[in-house]
Design a protein around this motif. Sequence first.
Motif, mmCIF file in Angstrom:
data_model
loop_
_atom_site.group_PDB
_atom_site.id
_atom_site.type_symbol
_atom_site.label_atom_id
_atom_site.label_comp_id
_atom_site.label_asym_id
_atom_site.label_seq_id
_atom_site.Cartn_x
_atom_site.Cartn_y
_atom_site.Cartn_z
ATOM 1 N N ASN A 23 80.704 -5.964 -17.438
ATOM 2 C CA ASN A 23 81.711 -5.472 -18.374
ATOM 3 C C ASN A 23 82.617 -6.588 -18.858
ATOM 4 O O ASN A 23 83.282 -6.458 -19.876
ATOM 5 C CB ASN A 23 82.563 -4.388 -17.711
ATOM 6 C CG ASN A 23 81.899 -3.046 -17.783
ATOM 7 O OD1 ASN A 23 80.843 -2.916 -18.392
ATOM 8 N ND2 ASN A 23 82.501 -2.058 -17.171
ATOM 9 N N GLN A 24 82.686 -7.678 -18.107
ATOM 10 C CA GLN A 24 83.569 -8.776 -18.500
ATOM 11 C C GLN A 24 82.874 -9.744 -19.444
ATOM 12 O O GLN A 24 83.517 -10.576 -20.062
ATOM 13 C CB GLN A 24 84.050 -9.546 -17.267
ATOM 14 C CG GLN A 24 84.540 -8.678 -16.147
ATOM 15 C CD GLN A 24 85.757 -7.865 -16.528
ATOM 16 O OE1 GLN A 24 86.606 -8.333 -17.282
ATOM 17 N NE2 GLN A 24 85.831 -6.640 -16.038
ATOM 18 N N GLU A 26 81.583 -10.703 -22.714
ATOM 19 C CA GLU A 26 81.667 -10.206 -24.079
ATOM 20 C C GLU A 26 81.246 -11.337 -24.990
ATOM 21 O O GLU A 26 81.973 -12.302 -25.182
ATOM 22 C CB GLU A 26 83.086 -9.739 -24.355
ATOM 23 C CG GLU A 26 83.412 -8.581 -23.436
ATOM 24 C CD GLU A 26 84.707 -7.905 -23.765
ATOM 25 O OE1 GLU A 26 85.590 -8.584 -24.298
ATOM 26 O OE2 GLU A 26 84.826 -6.707 -23.503
ATOM 27 N N GLY A 28 80.228 -11.005 -28.215
ATOM 28 C CA GLY A 28 80.341 -10.740 -29.649
ATOM 29 C C GLY A 28 79.196 -9.901 -30.181
ATOM 30 O O GLY A 28 78.337 -9.448 -29.411
ATOM 31 N N GLY A 30 79.133 -6.992 -30.840
ATOM 32 C CA GLY A 30 79.129 -5.661 -30.248
ATOM 33 C C GLY A 30 78.110 -5.479 -29.139
ATOM 34 O O GLY A 30 77.713 -4.361 -28.838
ATOM 35 N N ILE A 31 77.679 -6.554 -28.527
ATOM 36 C CA ILE A 31 76.660 -6.444 -27.478
ATOM 37 C C ILE A 31 77.299 -6.068 -26.144
ATOM 38 O O ILE A 31 78.323 -6.618 -25.766
ATOM 39 C CB ILE A 31 75.894 -7.772 -27.335
ATOM 40 C CG1 ILE A 31 75.092 -8.026 -28.593
ATOM 41 C CG2 ILE A 31 75.001 -7.753 -26.115
ATOM 42 C CD1 ILE A 31 74.389 -9.335 -28.602
ATOM 43 N N GLN A 32 76.706 -5.080 -25.490
ATOM 44 C CA GLN A 32 77.155 -4.713 -24.147
ATOM 45 C C GLN A 32 75.954 -4.661 -23.223
ATOM 46 O O GLN A 32 74.917 -4.135 -23.600
ATOM 47 C CB GLN A 32 77.809 -3.334 -24.162
ATOM 48 C CG GLN A 32 79.222 -3.373 -24.669
ATOM 49 C CD GLN A 32 79.828 -1.997 -24.661
ATOM 50 O OE1 GLN A 32 79.674 -1.268 -23.712
ATOM 51 N NE2 GLN A 32 80.492 -1.645 -25.736
ATOM 52 N N PHE A 141 75.764 0.409 -38.030
ATOM 53 C CA PHE A 141 76.450 -0.393 -37.016
ATOM 54 C C PHE A 141 75.990 0.022 -35.617
ATOM 55 O O PHE A 141 75.742 -0.824 -34.749
ATOM 56 C CB PHE A 141 77.954 -0.193 -37.188
ATOM 57 C CG PHE A 141 78.803 -1.053 -36.312
ATOM 58 C CD1 PHE A 141 78.556 -2.415 -36.219
ATOM 59 C CD2 PHE A 141 79.852 -0.511 -35.599
ATOM 60 C CE1 PHE A 141 79.339 -3.207 -35.419
ATOM 61 C CE2 PHE A 141 80.637 -1.303 -34.797
ATOM 62 C CZ PHE A 141 80.389 -2.648 -34.703
ATOM 63 N N LYS A 145 74.075 -2.375 -32.966
ATOM 64 C CA LYS A 145 74.550 -2.582 -31.596
ATOM 65 C C LYS A 145 73.444 -2.258 -30.594
ATOM 66 O O LYS A 145 73.217 -2.987 -29.636
ATOM 67 C CB LYS A 145 75.749 -1.666 -31.322
ATOM 68 C CG LYS A 145 77.073 -2.265 -31.669
ATOM 69 C CD LYS A 145 78.188 -1.311 -31.317
ATOM 70 C CE LYS A 145 79.143 -1.935 -30.343
ATOM 71 N NZ LYS A 145 80.398 -1.228 -30.170
ATOM 72 N N GLN B 54 89.516 -8.409 -8.387
ATOM 73 C CA GLN B 54 88.689 -9.121 -9.359
ATOM 74 C C GLN B 54 89.538 -10.085 -10.177
ATOM 75 O O GLN B 54 89.177 -11.233 -10.389
ATOM 76 C CB GLN B 54 88.015 -8.109 -10.278
ATOM 77 C CG GLN B 54 87.056 -8.775 -11.222
ATOM 78 C CD GLN B 54 86.929 -7.990 -12.486
ATOM 79 O OE1 GLN B 54 87.820 -7.222 -12.863
ATOM 80 N NE2 GLN B 54 85.822 -8.171 -13.151
ATOM 81 N N SER B 114 90.398 -5.942 -19.149
ATOM 82 C CA SER B 114 90.463 -5.806 -20.599
ATOM 83 C C SER B 114 89.070 -5.838 -21.187
ATOM 84 O O SER B 114 88.151 -6.406 -20.603
ATOM 85 C CB SER B 114 91.295 -6.936 -21.201
ATOM 86 O OG SER B 114 90.632 -8.151 -21.056
ATOM 87 N N THR B 115 88.904 -5.174 -22.338
ATOM 88 C CA THR B 115 87.655 -5.247 -23.074
ATOM 89 C C THR B 115 88.019 -5.530 -24.520
ATOM 90 O O THR B 115 89.159 -5.326 -24.930
ATOM 91 C CB THR B 115 86.878 -3.929 -23.025
ATOM 92 O OG1 THR B 115 87.714 -2.907 -23.562
ATOM 93 C CG2 THR B 115 86.456 -3.570 -21.632
ATOM 94 N N SER B 116 87.049 -6.010 -25.301
ATOM 95 C CA SER B 116 87.339 -6.174 -26.715
ATOM 96 C C SER B 116 86.170 -5.791 -27.599
ATOM 97 O O SER B 116 86.279 -5.823 -28.806
ATOM 98 C CB SER B 116 87.758 -7.606 -27.007
ATOM 99 O OG SER B 116 86.719 -8.476 -26.694
ATOM 100 N N THR B 117 85.036 -5.413 -27.012
ATOM 101 C CA THR B 117 83.883 -5.116 -27.865
ATOM 102 C C THR B 117 83.661 -3.630 -28.072
ATOM 103 O O THR B 117 82.810 -3.243 -28.854
ATOM 104 C CB THR B 117 82.590 -5.694 -27.254
ATOM 105 O OG1 THR B 117 82.489 -5.227 -25.923
ATOM 106 C CG2 THR B 117 82.598 -7.186 -27.259
ATOM 107 N N LYS B 118 84.391 -2.779 -27.351
ATOM 108 C CA LYS B 118 84.155 -1.348 -27.483
ATOM 109 C C LYS B 118 84.850 -0.803 -28.722
ATOM 110 O O LYS B 118 85.626 -1.499 -29.360
ATOM 111 C CB LYS B 118 84.700 -0.636 -26.242
ATOM 112 C CG LYS B 118 84.012 -1.083 -24.968
ATOM 113 C CD LYS B 118 84.031 0.026 -23.947
ATOM 114 C CE LYS B 118 83.113 -0.274 -22.807
ATOM 115 N NZ LYS B 118 83.626 -1.313 -21.929
ATOM 116 N N ARG B 187 84.995 -3.328 -35.533
ATOM 117 C CA ARG B 187 83.940 -4.346 -35.624
ATOM 118 C C ARG B 187 84.372 -5.701 -35.085
ATOM 119 O O ARG B 187 83.733 -6.255 -34.223
ATOM 120 C CB ARG B 187 83.516 -4.510 -37.075
ATOM 121 C CG ARG B 187 83.206 -3.173 -37.639
ATOM 122 C CD ARG B 187 82.102 -3.214 -38.609
ATOM 123 N NE ARG B 187 81.808 -1.824 -38.927
ATOM 124 C CZ ARG B 187 80.824 -1.452 -39.691
ATOM 125 N NH1 ARG B 187 80.032 -2.338 -40.205
ATOM 126 N NH2 ARG B 187 80.615 -0.191 -39.924
#
Lengths: 171, 279
Positions: A23-24, A26, A28, A30-32, A141, A145, B54, B114-118, B187
């Motif tokens: 989850n940490q 990221e 870009g 929008g990839i998870q 979108f 994703k 964490q 924290s998250t930023s892509t959701k 986005r």
Amino acid sequence: MNIVVKHIIRFIVLVAAQVLVLNQLEIGFGIQFMVYPLFIVLLPFDLGIIYMLLIAFVMGTSIDAISNTYGLHTSSLLVITYLRPAIFKLFGPRDGYDILKEGNMYEMGTRWFISVFGLMLLIHHLWFFTLEIFRFDDMLFVLRKTLFSVPLSFLFCLLFQAMFVTKPNSR
Amino acid sequence: MRNLIAFFRRFRVFLIFVLLQVVALSVYFTFLNFPRSQYLTSASKVSGLILTVQNDITKHFNLSLNNDKLQKENIRLRNRLPQSFQRMQNGWAKINDTLFHQQYEYIPASVINSTSTKRNNYFTLNIGSKQGVVRGMGVFSDKGIVGIVHTSSAHFAVVKTVLTENINIDVMIEPIGLFGLMKWDGRDPRRGSITGISNDLKIKRWSKVVTRGGSGIFPRGLNVGKVEKLNPVEGKPLWDVVIRFSEDYRTIQRVYVIKNLFQEEQNKLELLIPEDKEE
């Protein structure tokens, strides 16, 4: 090792890997990364569907509680768990599954694993991103994703299997 | 009756699936608007503990960047200290200042998750209602605004950030003082947009966007970002103003929670406005 203990350890490792590491990450676009659907595939073949649904609910809730998603992971995990028997039947061998085996890549073969797990992962990600965005005019979108995330999640699942699932010939 | 039982037996798997699914989805959709409980959020005790451990490990990854940020802020504040000014007049009597009352107080906090892509991104802070954090308080960092407190437990709080769907912060474009609502389209974590700005007005690129301070959550004039582009809205005489946030929400660690000492007074006063009757 006892099969129950084995699955409990797997549960904890997968949830921890998901919430503490993946989850940490990221990167870009929008990839998870989501690896926890792997747990549902690796459950024994002869386990009842109702138990599986309850396990999926517990797993999804514990991931949701830590990553501030409030039910998103739970909902998508329940969907693939509910569809698991149908998908297994679709790609199953002619004389049924050997209940002594496990649904991992080494015991069931690469081709079986790619088609079954790939389909489950695709459904899971599609459901997840559709619910998350929840707008019809953003369908492209959502698809983007999903298409970016599924292969990467799949790679992480292969990595996880290489690390934590014992190969049959090395026993 | 026997038919009913047979029905339940036949479809029990599907019924259990639907039941669990309804629980999950109702939690998801109600939470977006109003948090019913803290148990399923990262403000709960167990999740908060896990995230604290964490964060103790991962906070060092951005340490030098955050030190630079704090140092810059220190320089800015130090420049305002009385010691850094030369006294030009002597002999004025000092009296208790009644012209200025303190309206805003700030509580320091650090972001532990924290998250930023959701689509909807929430931050978890390491302070909670024991330190005076309640729902509806504003949160900002040294570079710009961050969000509004969504729910808080005794020791943790969840912040609904600028990167969520219905954030609607009232902002203004600086030199001309135009008001609008800021939104985020889900986005790009670096860009947001302002709606409700009439297209007969000229807006310069890179003009500053700051908070308006209308609802009392944020003080007036906190940094938000800069105007990057103006897109015409189809069929309406409006601009869709694209702004670039001054804060990078992907590396954020140190924030401040704003406590408005006059919030209750403002809310009480605004309740007196008669509501529009529908015709």
